[in-house]
Structures are given as structure tokens and as C-alpha cells.
Motif scaffolding. Sequence first.
Motif, PDB file in Angstrom:
ATOM      1  N   GLU A  30      -3.638  -8.907  -0.749  1.00 49.29           N
ATOM      2  CA  GLU A  30      -4.016  -7.701  -0.009  1.00 49.29           C
ATOM      3  C   GLU A  30      -4.608  -8.006   1.352  1.00 49.29           C
ATOM      4  OE1 GLU A  30      -6.451  -5.105  -2.389  1.00 49.29           O
ATOM      5  OE2 GLU A  30      -4.680  -4.360  -3.448  1.00 49.29           O
TER       6      GLU A  30
ATOM      7  N   LYS B 232      -7.161  -1.153   1.106  1.00 48.21           N
ATOM      8  CA  LYS B 232      -6.571  -2.485   0.942  1.00 48.21           C
ATOM      9  C   LYS B 232      -7.016  -3.388   2.083  1.00 48.21           C
ATOM     10  CE  LYS B 232      -1.877  -3.871   2.064  1.00 48.21           C
ATOM     11  NZ  LYS B 232      -1.951  -5.317   2.233  1.00 48.21           N
TER      12      LYS B 232
ATOM     13  N   ASN C 212       0.839  -1.199   0.000  1.00 49.62           N
ATOM     14  CA  ASN C 212       0.000   0.000   0.000  1.00 49.62           C
ATOM     15  C   ASN C 212       0.874   1.248   0.000  1.00 49.62           C
ATOM     16  OD1 ASN C 212      -2.353   1.459   0.068  1.00 49.62           O
ATOM     17  ND2 ASN C 212      -2.473   1.460   2.298  1.00 49.62           N
TER      18      ASN C 212
END
Length: 205
Positions: free
Chosen positions: A173, A111, A83
Motif C-alpha cells: 500500500e 491507503k 484502492n
Amino acid sequence: MRGGISTFSIDVYVQEIEGVWYGVAIRQGEVYATTFSFEMEDAIQRIKRSLPKRLKPIVWRTTDLQAYTELFHALHRIFNGENPEFQFKLNMDHLTSYQKRVLLCLMEVPKGYVTTYGSLAKVAGGSARAVGNVMARNPFPLVVPCHRVVPHDLTVGNFGHGREVKRELLAREDEGFTRPAYKEIEGRKLALFPVKFIKGIKQPH
DNA sequence: AATAACCGGCGGG
DNA sequence: CCCGCCGGTTATT
């Protein structure tokens, strides 16, 4: 040129990082499109498809690590489930106001979560179908996380780069969230579901 | 300019 | 599973 609106050139750069090709279109310091692919030609075609007609793309293959290293590496980090800070200005002037509204709402999905086409439609307007149209033409995949939008039954759904790629992006993620949440946008609630809720996402062990 | 066709969806039976 | 509806975008006339 007969009083018409003149066309402008725009620079398209492609670069390969660890087997993935990334593409960006940049003009006057602003990003008009981003993409990724596993083939260089495909990356170029995807970028070209995202650009408005009056922008004439000039393609450069960058191997040197200069101007846009940071940008390419930000894309690569997102691809790998990180991220990163993304401080480049996205130019959305060539998009319709509806596309802009949907994409800006979508950028609020963090995320580790996904939302649904229908929920995004409730917040941004239009219908789930219309949101799907916007997703299919998102000029900024990875940066504007259209991979974080799934059907309301929480199956993986479709993706322009193939649903297996969508599944892998989401699996990477995972933040370990276990409960649904929501984000309030202009008084409306955007549903957020942990990526673990999606059917067929591999659990890390 | 008007109309039709096309979807990365939804919800009810 | 099927079906009608969804509404923005693109193609067609």
C-alpha cells in the motif's frame, strides 16, 4: 416459532482468485461480512464467525462470473494494494454502536497511511484496548482496513491473519508518503503515519 | 443480572 | 523489562 425473533438465511459465497480465497455474506443486496484466506474452509469459518447468531448461513462456492464478480475483484484489488471503488452497502446492524463508531472512523484512514490503536481511541472513544477488541472482530477485513492500525511504537502489531500478512498488505500500500499527517474527525485529530514509518516494512527499491 | 476473565494497547518507572 | 491500568465484549454463575 414461539413469538421469538425468526431467523433468516443469508448467502455466503466463496471464490478463489490467484491463490487467495475470498468470502462474502450477502442478504438483500447488502454485505454483512467479507473475508479472505489462503484456504477455502478457513474463509468459510471466518465468515460464519462474523455473522450474528440469528443468521443461518447457506454456503455457495461460486465459480461462475456473475452476480458478485465485481465485489470479489474489489477485495482482490485491495489485497494487492490497490484502492478500488467499493460501492457495496455494508450492513452493520448487528454490531454495537461502539463497534460502528470505531469502524467508521477507521474507514477514514487512507491507503498509504496507518493510524494507532490509541489515536483511534481518542477519536472514536474508549481505550486503545477496546479498539483492539473491535479490530479483532472486524467483520469486513480489507474493506474496513484494520490492517492499517498499529501500536503507538509503530511496530507492525498483531493481525488476525498473521503479522506477516499485515506487513505484506502494508508494504503493497506504500504511496511514498514521507511525513505524518492527520485527519480531522468531529473536531479531533486522527494521527496518520506513512507506511514507511512502520518498523520492518520492506522498502521497494 | 451480576461478575469475572479476556485481550490485536499504553505509559511510567 | 515489569506492572498497573485500560474499557468493550464474552463467558460464567
